[in-house]
Design an enzyme around this catalytic site. Structure first.
Site, short mmCIF file in Angstrom:
data_model
loop_
_atom_site.label_atom_id
_atom_site.label_comp_id
_atom_site.label_asym_id
_atom_site.label_seq_id
_atom_site.Cartn_x
_atom_site.Cartn_y
_atom_site.Cartn_z
N LYS A 83 0.86 -1.19 0.00
CA LYS A 83 0.00 0.00 0.00
C LYS A 83 0.89 1.23 0.00
O LYS A 83 1.77 1.37 0.85
CB LYS A 83 -0.83 0.01 1.28
C1 E4P Z 1 -8.31 0.54 4.24
O1 E4P Z 1 -7.66 0.26 3.29
C2 E4P Z 1 -8.37 1.91 4.78
O2 E4P Z 1 -7.16 2.27 5.35
C3 E4P Z 1 -9.51 1.99 5.78
O3 E4P Z 1 -10.67 1.48 5.15
C4 E4P Z 1 -9.75 3.37 6.33
O4 E4P Z 1 -10.92 3.36 7.10
P1 E4P Z 1 -11.30 4.54 8.11
O5 E4P Z 1 -11.55 5.79 7.32
O6 E4P Z 1 -12.53 4.05 8.80
O7 E4P Z 1 -10.12 4.71 9.02
#
Ligand code: E4P
Length: 217
Positions: A83
């Site tokens: 990522k």
């Molecule tokens: C996943 O890839 C993301 O980092 C995550 O869904 C972020 O979610 P949030 O906005 O609830 O922290």
């Protein structure tokens, strides 16, 4: 539509995996911190449970260091997806890592133009954050619709991984739009199975069955 679990909690991942519904896992530095575990160990443990892509996020902000971190993380298991944030350096790292055959998930996407750049940089996945857009008074799902249209217009293979999902309506709308993947917090994923009429109907069936005095086994 594929379901990824948006968590670094091993017990939750194990529980969801037993349903056969889980196609992958996403983590981020906040979720790793919440798990209390060591980053590399947590990713290795998830990789033992799940065959599909497991997103592990770099924490460097410059392309060269992101690439180094990405290479180290991708050594953990063949199904680790790196990522990277949707920054200029993140796009460079995306290009370099995908050129080596490594899956890349470009994260923190909040606009259609950002998603277009990620696809052109060869991203395997784009992660638009719908909940965080809703939080600031914008309609997160509009972004998913725009990205779907743009990717279909040009035949980009980058998969739309809807992130920052907060409730079941997000999942349904993402599916209606044709998003490829929803990464869902375990608690939200479980609510998808619930319906008050299912509970009511089952209670009635069981009550009537009891009256028969029979048993199947
Ligand atoms: C996943 O890839 C993301 O980092 C995550 O869904 C972020 O979610 P949030 O906005 O609830 O922290």
């Amino acid at each position: 539509m594929k379901f990824f679990a948006d968590t670094a909690d091993l017990a939750e991942i194990r529980d969801l995996a037993e349903t056969g519904l889980l196609d992958g896992v996403t983590t981020n530095p906040s979720l790793i911190a919440k798990s209390g575990g060591k980053f590399l160990d947590v990713i290795a443990a998830i990789a033992k449970l799940i065959d599909g892509p497991i997103s592990a996020e770099v924490t460097a902000t410059e392309a060269k260091a992101m690439i180094e971190e990405g290479l180290k993380l991708s050594d953990i298991a063949r199904n680790v997806a790196i990522k990277v944030p949707l920054t200029w350096d993140g796009l460079k790292a995306c290009k370099a890592l995908t050129a080596r055959g490594i899956m890349v998930n470009v994260t923190l996407c909040f606009s259609a133009n950002q998603a277009l750049l990620a696809a052109k940089a060869g991203a395997t996945f784009i992660s638009p954050f719908v909940g965080r857009l809703d939080d600031i008074g914008q309609t997160g799902m509009d972004l998913i619709r725009e990205i779907r249209t743009i990717y279909d217009n040009y035949g980009f293979a980058t998969e739309i991984l809807v992130a920052s999902i907060r409730h079941p309506i997000h999942v349904k709308e993402a599916a209606l739009i044709g998003a490829d993947i929803a990464t869902v917090p375990p608690a939200v994923l479980k609510t998808l199975a619930q319906h008050v009429l299912t509970d009511k109907g089952l209670a009635q069936f069981l009550a009537d069955w009891k009256k028969t005095g029979q048993s199947i086994l």
